[in-house]
Design an enzyme around this catalytic site. Structure first.
Site, PDB file in Angstrom:
ATOM      1  N   GLU A 129      -9.274  -4.670   2.173  1.00  0.00           N
ATOM      2  CA  GLU A 129      -9.773  -5.948   1.647  1.00  0.00           C
ATOM      3  C   GLU A 129      -9.093  -6.272   0.319  1.00  0.00           C
ATOM      4  O   GLU A 129      -8.572  -5.366  -0.366  1.00  0.00           O
ATOM      5  CB  GLU A 129     -11.287  -5.878   1.451  1.00  0.00           C
ATOM      6  CG  GLU A 129     -12.035  -5.694   2.753  1.00  0.00           C
ATOM      7  CD  GLU A 129     -13.544  -5.852   2.616  1.00  0.00           C
ATOM      8  OE1 GLU A 129     -14.233  -5.763   3.634  1.00  0.00           O
ATOM      9  OE2 GLU A 129     -14.032  -6.067   1.481  1.00  0.00           O
ATOM     10  N   THR A 160      -1.543  -5.911   9.637  1.00  0.00           N
ATOM     11  CA  THR A 160      -0.400  -6.028  10.538  1.00  0.00           C
ATOM     12  C   THR A 160      -0.850  -6.586  11.883  1.00  0.00           C
ATOM     13  O   THR A 160      -1.832  -6.110  12.454  1.00  0.00           O
ATOM     14  CB  THR A 160       0.268  -4.653  10.738  1.00  0.00           C
ATOM     15  OG1 THR A 160       0.680  -4.143   9.470  1.00  0.00           O
ATOM     16  CG2 THR A 160       1.473  -4.758  11.655  1.00  0.00           C
ATOM     17  N   GLU A 243      -3.168   7.880  11.849  1.00  0.00           N
ATOM     18  CA  GLU A 243      -2.373   6.864  11.161  1.00  0.00           C
ATOM     19  C   GLU A 243      -1.454   7.499  10.128  1.00  0.00           C
ATOM     20  O   GLU A 243      -0.268   7.128  10.022  1.00  0.00           O
ATOM     21  CB  GLU A 243      -3.282   5.840  10.486  1.00  0.00           C
ATOM     22  CG  GLU A 243      -2.503   4.759   9.750  1.00  0.00           C
ATOM     23  CD  GLU A 243      -3.388   3.730   9.070  1.00  0.00           C
ATOM     24  OE1 GLU A 243      -2.846   2.835   8.401  1.00  0.00           O
ATOM     25  OE2 GLU A 243      -4.632   3.834   9.186  1.00  0.00           O
ATOM     26  N   ARG A 244      -1.957   8.452   9.386  1.00  0.00           N
ATOM     27  CA  ARG A 244      -1.141   9.068   8.341  1.00  0.00           C
ATOM     28  C   ARG A 244      -0.050   9.952   8.932  1.00  0.00           C
ATOM     29  O   ARG A 244       1.069   9.991   8.414  1.00  0.00           O
ATOM     30  CB  ARG A 244      -2.040   9.843   7.383  1.00  0.00           C
ATOM     31  CG  ARG A 244      -2.842   8.894   6.506  1.00  0.00           C
ATOM     32  CD  ARG A 244      -3.976   9.541   5.760  1.00  0.00           C
ATOM     33  NE  ARG A 244      -4.679   8.527   4.974  1.00  0.00           N
ATOM     34  CZ  ARG A 244      -5.899   8.663   4.476  1.00  0.00           C
ATOM     35  NH1 ARG A 244      -6.564   9.791   4.678  1.00  0.00           N
ATOM     36  NH2 ARG A 244      -6.465   7.691   3.796  1.00  0.00           N
ATOM     37  N   ARG A 269      35.046   6.084   4.722  1.00  0.00           N
ATOM     38  CA  ARG A 269      35.360   5.496   3.421  1.00  0.00           C
ATOM     39  C   ARG A 269      36.216   6.468   2.602  1.00  0.00           C
ATOM     40  O   ARG A 269      35.820   7.622   2.391  1.00  0.00           O
ATOM     41  CB  ARG A 269      34.059   5.195   2.672  1.00  0.00           C
ATOM     42  CG  ARG A 269      34.234   4.682   1.260  1.00  0.00           C
ATOM     43  CD  ARG A 269      34.799   3.284   1.215  1.00  0.00           C
ATOM     44  NE  ARG A 269      34.686   2.709  -0.128  1.00  0.00           N
ATOM     45  CZ  ARG A 269      35.163   1.533  -0.474  1.00  0.00           C
ATOM     46  NH1 ARG A 269      35.785   0.789   0.431  1.00  0.00           N
ATOM     47  NH2 ARG A 269      35.016   1.085  -1.694  1.00  0.00           N
ATOM     48  N   GLY A 340      27.612   2.474  -2.021  1.00  0.00           N
ATOM     49  CA  GLY A 340      28.075   1.686  -3.159  1.00  0.00           C
ATOM     50  C   GLY A 340      27.673   0.229  -3.024  1.00  0.00           C
ATOM     51  O   GLY A 340      26.548  -0.086  -2.628  1.00  0.00           O
ATOM     52  N   GLY A 365      -3.101   4.007   3.017  1.00  0.00           N
ATOM     53  CA  GLY A 365      -3.582   4.853   1.929  1.00  0.00           C
ATOM     54  C   GLY A 365      -2.456   5.145   0.962  1.00  0.00           C
ATOM     55  O   GLY A 365      -1.460   5.759   1.338  1.00  0.00           O
ATOM     56  N   GLU A 368      -1.418   7.745  -4.337  1.00  0.00           N
ATOM     57  CA  GLU A 368      -2.410   8.126  -5.359  1.00  0.00           C
ATOM     58  C   GLU A 368      -3.748   8.493  -4.706  1.00  0.00           C
ATOM     59  O   GLU A 368      -4.385   9.494  -5.084  1.00  0.00           O
ATOM     60  CB  GLU A 368      -2.594   6.973  -6.344  1.00  0.00           C
ATOM     61  CG  GLU A 368      -1.399   6.723  -7.252  1.00  0.00           C
ATOM     62  CD  GLU A 368      -0.224   6.055  -6.549  1.00  0.00           C
ATOM     63  OE1 GLU A 368       0.902   6.119  -7.073  1.00  0.00           O
ATOM     64  OE2 GLU A 368      -0.437   5.452  -5.468  1.00  0.00           O
TER      65      GLU A 368
END
Length: 389
Positions: A129, A160, A243-244, A269, A340, A365, A368
């Site tokens: 929320e 989502t 979910e985690r 490269r 780069g 989540g 923190e």
């Protein structure tokens, strides 16, 4: 090490899924990223292939397969270079449908779960929320019983599939005075009177729609209550483990893919007469990144194994998301640096990965919050237990 978890059948499924994604999804990704809308036809194609029913029991129209089929689906979705598309698919399948699988009765399953498996209906999960964020217990949305209905009022954000979904799994307080012990879970039709959605303009995950939802005296039939009244917080906490873990798997898979891309670029490269993958400073950074990815991947597989065996892995899944998403951010940063100036150009896939990766430590989540959950379990000896339906 993968042979510990993946059988020959798993590998055949992976190859088939790769072919499907390359043929049916990849050609449309740039369009969906630009428009911020995933066309409806792809949902039906996923349903027809059975991809939405991997974790749904056969009696409910699914395939009832072990969790490592889900791991494969998640890993391969990360290789289409659209975190938003991947999120839309797994939010439907493993956020909304997980609650339908676990808490819905036969009436709700017939009306919502089976069409979800078939790709005919799209779902979303509505918990966060505007004023609560990761603090689920602080939610303000209420559902008050009036006769044969609950009257839903409040708002949700960062949802989502919230704009284009056909139904919503909504958490609301049915007994606000009980705090987190007064939350219930409902399934709500998207077209119900009083439901409005505002599409959010995101930094990354551009292909998926993410909404802020408002509920103004929405009437929910009492038969749309899922599980037991006031048990919603326990259901949410239990499913947070999946979910985690999903976000942990996403992180290691995304990182593997982007490192492979970076290594290909580095092999082609040249600077000062040799390919840049021959410079020790870069080689050792690659070695560290590879080691971190592999550590997270093997840990995530072990958590998936335990979850598949029915173990309650709230601590382990929390660690999975915390460490894997942090690692993925570091990989995204370093791999962009390897390219780069080209890494900073939108025409190259690295820029999108960099933006998409940043959602990892936030969604599902924040890091923190996850650290505090782990601290409570390790320091305060707090125990979380599964809900009983």
């Amino acid at each position: 090490m993968q042979s510990m978890y993946f059988t020959e059948e798993h590998q055949l499924f992976r190859e088939s899924l790769k072919d499907f994604l390359q043929k049916e999804v990849v050609p449309h990704i740039e369009k969906w990223e630009e428009k911020g809308t995933i066309e409806r036809f792809i949902w039906k194609k996923f349903g027809d292939m059975g991809y939405f029913g991997l974790a749904t029991p056969e009696e409910d129209g699914g395939l009832g397969l072990d969790l490592f089929y889900t791991v494969i689906l998640l890993e391969e979705l990360q290789k289409v270079n659209s975190g938003g598309f991947a999120a839309a698919i797994w939010a439907h399948t493993y956020l909304a449908m997980t609650h339908l699988n676990k808490e819905a009765d036969s009436f709700i399953k017939e009306k919502y779960l089976r069409p979800s498996v078939d790709g005919d209906k799209i779902g979303c999960l509505c918990v966060s929320e505007p004023f609560g964020g990761s603090d689920v217990a602080a939610m303000r949305t209420t559902a008050v019983r009036e006769g044969d209905f609950y009257i839903l009022n409040g708002s949700k954000t960062f949802i989502t599939n919230g704009v284009y979904a056909d139904y919503m799994i909504v958490a609301a307080k049915t007994a606000p005075e009980l705090g987190n012990k007064g939350i219930s879970i409902f399934v709500v039709d998207r077209q119900s009177d009083g439901v409005t959605a505002s599409k959010l303009n995101k930094l990354g995950w551009r292909a998926s729609d993410t909404a802020e939802l408002a509920f103004d005296n929405v009437k929910i039939p009492i038969e749309n209550l899922m599980g037991e009244e006031h048990k919603g917080f326990s259901y949410i906490m239990e499913h947070f483990s999946l979910e985690r873990l999903i976000m942990g798997v996403n992180a290691h898979a995304r990182s593997e893919h982007v490192l492979e891309y970076a290594l290909k670029y580095m092999s082609e490269r040249e600077a000062f007469g040799k390919s840049i993958d021959q410079f020790q400073a870069l080689r050792h950074r690659v070695a560290d990144l590879y080691a971190d990815i592999d550590m997270c991947k093997e840990y995530n597989y072990s958590v998936a194994y335990r979850l598949d065996k029915g173990q309650y892995v709230v601590k382990e899944a929390t660690i999975s998301k915390l460490k894997s998403t942090k690692m993925a951010d570091e990989v995204a940063y370093e791999c962009l640096q390897f390219l780069g100036g080209y890494g900073y150009i939108e025409d190259y896939p690295m820029a999108r990965n960099f933006r998409d990766s940043r959602l990892g430590p936030i969604g599902g989540g924040t890091s923190e919050i996850l650290r505090e959950i782990i601290a409570k379990m390790v320091i305060d000896k707090k125990e979380y237990r599964p809900a009983k339906v």
